[in-house]
Design a protein around this motif. Structure first.
Motif, PDB file in Angstrom:
ATOM      1  N   THR A 114       0.814  -1.215   0.000  1.00  0.00           N
ATOM      2  CA  THR A 114       0.000   0.000   0.000  1.00  0.00           C
ATOM      3  C   THR A 114       0.850   1.269   0.000  1.00  0.00           C
ATOM      4  N   SER A 115       2.126   1.136   0.298  1.00  0.00           N
ATOM      5  CA  SER A 115       2.965   2.344   0.273  1.00  0.00           C
ATOM      6  C   SER A 115       3.343   2.724  -1.158  1.00  0.00           C
ATOM      7  N   HIS A 116       3.145   1.796  -2.110  1.00  0.00           N
ATOM      8  CA  HIS A 116       3.438   2.129  -3.506  1.00  0.00           C
ATOM      9  C   HIS A 116       2.392   3.080  -4.062  1.00  0.00           C
ATOM     10  N   ARG A 117       2.875   4.029  -4.862  1.00  0.00           N
ATOM     11  CA  ARG A 117       1.934   4.956  -5.486  1.00  0.00           C
ATOM     12  C   ARG A 117       1.205   4.268  -6.629  1.00  0.00           C
ATOM     13  N   ALA A 118       0.058   4.838  -6.970  1.00  0.00           N
ATOM     14  CA  ALA A 118      -0.706   4.278  -8.088  1.00  0.00           C
ATOM     15  C   ALA A 118       0.097   4.416  -9.373  1.00  0.00           C
ATOM     16  N   ASP A 119       0.016   3.383 -10.210  1.00  0.00           N
ATOM     17  CA  ASP A 119       0.747   3.411 -11.481  1.00  0.00           C
ATOM     18  C   ASP A 119      -0.079   4.167 -12.522  1.00  0.00           C
TER      19      ASP A 119
END
Lengths: 124, 302
Positions: free
Chosen positions: B278-283
């Motif tokens: 969830t820490s990844h930003r939306a692609d």
């Protein structure tokens, strides 16, 4: 919406019913090969939401296109352009619809309309 | 716990959720575009999704505090109420998005247009986050079964141990997820997963932003779907992690450290996966629909 994008436009102020505008524009996209066999169309609900019309309006347009064999609704794939929707056929069907409508408006009975078509086929 | 006591907990909780929804609804209505045109519509759409996102995250600590204050004292009386923590936080978070998505302005005017591009939940949802959202209840199942089967009738883990001098003694491990706790947690996880799926459907079904390319509109939907799924993934992951941590601690305390530490390791993996994913930003690169990309600004905002 940018030019060239595949879209439908309806004018609620025109005398043509919205379902007919949707139907004829989808037909036109298929005839122009902008929509080809297997291309998915939006769901009835999604298109109705985007156009701000009742789902029944889009459903009627889709139903008529399905009746003409232009599109087909499959449970998993959704609504797609049908195998039999050859651009040539679509143009012919569109012309046939317009011809029948004009002939009926002129007061011809169905048998008389068929006679006119048979005569035209013999002459061509 | 009597029915009255349960109502005393549930009613303020539901009122809290209703308050959050009411605030979000009011704020979202304020962001409806007041002028016509692509630029105004795009700006309003950006403001709307950003505001809903902020409201959803603001709701989380509020709901967490509410649950702790209202349920905290009851946790020992009725352990199943622990399931209210993930349920209320997860449902409150996605409820704010549900309000945001259901209040998009419908097309108006005589001339209207729509893209003929098909869209569905599958085309707008991030695959990993959606699979994880569905995966948490499934991953929780073995732990719930283990806890339910091995728990004593009184709810804790109990094991008869033989001491070196030959005497026997009972060891206890608690808090322990008995059937009551485990099934309540499973219900909470399923409820949050189901609610997030409904919100994804409403994202796919909302009216398109007028006068913008369908790809830009689809990107906006993907961004929102990513933000929606972050909540259930974190809530689900930490709930499953908590479940296995409790199991592991209990098994360790009754003298089975190998089983216990394996379960604790699984709990750590669940928590790490939930937080890292969830820490990844939306692609998604939400540029300017007119062509000049302000993707950097957008990334910074995200």
């Amino acid at each position: 919406m940018p030019a060239g994008e595949l879209q439908v436009e309806i004018d609620l102020g025109s005398g043509v019913p919205p379902y007919e505008q949707i139907r004829s524009q989808i037909l036109a996209h298929i005839a122009a090969e902008r929509l080809v066999v297997g291309d998915r169309l939006p769901t009835i609900r999604a298109l109705a939401t985007d156009l701000g019309v009742a789902p029944g309006t889009v459903a009627r347009a889709y139903r008529e296109l399905e009746g003409a064999g232009t599109i087909v609704t499959r449970r998993r794939a959704g609504t797609v352009v049908a195998d039999g929707a050859d651009p040539g056929d679509v143009i012919a069907r569109q012309a046939a619809h317009a011809f029948v409508r004009a002939a009926r408006e002129a007061g011809l009975a169905d048998e008389a309309i068929l006679d006119v078509v048979r005569g035209a086929l013999l002459r061509e | 716990m009597s029915v009255v006591a349960l109502l005393l907990i549930l009613v303020p909780l539901l009122l809290g959720v209703a308050l959050v929804i009411a605030i979000a609804y009011g704020v979202v209505r304020l962001t409806s575009p007041r002028r016509e045109g692509t630029e105004a519509a795009v700006r309003a759409a950006r403001h709307r999704v950003a505001l809903v996102h902020v409201c959803a995250w603001l709701a989380v600590p509020f709901l967490a505090l509410l649950v702790v204050v209202l349920v905290g004292a009851s946790l020992t009386a009725l352990p199943a109420t622990v399931a209210l923590v993930p349920a209320v936080i997860g449902l409150g978070y996605v409820a704010v998005f549900a309000v945001g998505e259901s209040t998009w302005r419908r097309p108006a005017g005589e001339r209207r247009s729509a893209s003929l591009t098909a869209r569905s939940v599958a085309t707008i949802s991030p695959v990993t986050l959606r699979r994880l959202t569905w995966g948490w209840p499934l991953l929780a199942l073995p732990g719930i079964v283990l806890g339910g089967v091995s728990a004593a009738p009184t709810g804790e883990l109990r094991r008869l141990r033989t001491l070196p001098d030959g005497a026997s003694t009972w060891s206890f491990g608690e808090p322990y997820p008995s059937w009551a706790v485990g099934l309540a947690l499973l219900a909470a996880l399923v409820a949050v997963t189901g609610a997030s799926e409904l919100v994804l459907r409403s994202i796919a079904a909302r009216p398109a932003v007028p006068d913008v390319p369908s790809e830009w509109d689809a990107d906006l939907r993907r961004l929102t779907a990513h933000r929606v799924l972050r909540g259930p993934v974190i809530v689900g992951g930490l709930t499953v992690a908590g479940l296995y941590a409790c199991l592991g601690a209990a098994w360790t305390s009754v003298g089975m450290p190998a089983v216990g530490w394996s379960l604790v390791a699984l709990a750590i993996v669940c928590a790490v996966v939930a937080l890292s994913v969830t820490s990844h930003r939306a692609d998604v690169t939400l540029g300017d629909p007119s062509g000049t990309s302000d993707a950097e600004d957008d990334r910074a905002r995200r």
